[in-house]
Design an enzyme around this catalytic site. Structure first.
Site, short mmCIF file in Angstrom:
data_model
loop_
_atom_site.label_atom_id
_atom_site.label_comp_id
_atom_site.label_asym_id
_atom_site.label_seq_id
_atom_site.Cartn_x
_atom_site.Cartn_y
_atom_site.Cartn_z
N ASP A 89 14.93 27.81 -4.47
CA ASP A 89 15.16 26.55 -3.65
C ASP A 89 14.86 26.61 -2.13
OD1 ASP A 89 17.22 28.46 -3.31
OD2 ASP A 89 18.70 27.28 -3.03
N GLU A 90 13.93 27.68 -1.78
CA GLU A 90 13.89 28.04 -0.39
C GLU A 90 12.30 28.24 -0.22
OE1 GLU A 90 16.60 30.40 1.79
OE2 GLU A 90 18.16 30.34 0.50
#
Length: 247
Positions: free
Chosen positions: A107-108
């Site tokens: 998610d990053e």
């Protein structure tokens, strides 16, 4: 430090839970937790929505503890194929602006937009990404614009959800140094505890500590952390095709 570098760090907010709420709109506005073994009282929380977090639900908490803290908690099983799908779609959005896109988990991502002036200023690019992810994927991201990877990562946690933070060479001492040293990337619980024994509790304390003392405490990692705290690291954002070697 290189004043010309502009690095973004984009963090998809409450990712697993946000994907679940996007796929099932009836979950919106309710406390949601993505949990393993939802039929098993010994399963754990893998991710939680903001409402669940406010009720005290934490990642890694056993399911029945989470339910006790938040009686209205809706527990859903993970859909890893969907999370992978939306991660790939987000990366495709990032790659419209630069091919220097380095994933940090599902998610990053870091993006080096130093050479992306054709798309606007770094802040304009960050805003375009934030809005595009919301419009095309139905998800939100928090983004920090900074001059290195460490501060970009740290800054994306400062304002959530759906927000943009700007950490510059001229303001990082005011914005970053007062923070707990544990907020710095690569300072885990054991390192934080060791630094605290020597009176180093904030990132500013670390930045102003003796290099000799840090090396004595932590070896080569002490020197690296000193550079991170002072904003003088030169970590590169890897190309989007880079595959981290297996250790």
């Amino acid at each position: 430090m290189d004043p010309s570098r502009r690095i973004l760090h984009s963090d998809m907010n409450s990712y697993y839970a946000s994907v679940e709420m996007m796929l099932d709109p009836s979950l919106k506005g309710k406390p949601v937790a993505v949990c393993g073994s939802t039929e098993d009282r010994h399963g754990i929380v893998l991710a939680k929505s903001d409402l669940a977090k406010k009720a005290g639900v934490r990642t890694g908490m056993v399911n029945f503890e989470a339910r006790n803290l938040c009686p209205g908690l809706i527990m859903v099983p993970p859909q890893c194929d969907q999370y992978l799908k939306y991660t790939k779609l987000a990366h495709q959005i990032y790659s419209r602006y630069t091919d220097l896109v380095e994933a940090f988990g599902m998610d990053e991502c870091w993006l080096d937009v130093t050479g992306s002036a054709i798309y606007g200023t770094p802040l304009e690019i960050a805003e375009s990404i934030r809005q595009t992810v919301k419009d095309e994927l139905g998800l939100t991201v928090s983004i920090c614009v900074s001059f290195n990877k460490i501060f970009a990562k740290l800054g994306s946690d400062m304002k959530k959800p759906d927000a943009i933070t700007d950490i510059r060479e001229e303001n990082f001492r005011d914005r970053v140094w007062p923070l707990d040293v544990g907020e710095l990337l690569y300072v885990g619980a054991a390192t934080r505890a060791k630094l605290a024994r020597y009176g180093i509790r904030s990132i500013g304390d670390l930045a102003n500590a003796s290099l000799e003392a840090l090396q004595h405490m932590l070896g080569i990692n002490g020197l690296k952390l000193w550079h991170y705290a002072n904003g003088t690291d030169h970590l590169r954002v890897m190309h989007q095709d880079f595959i981290s070697p297996i250790k």
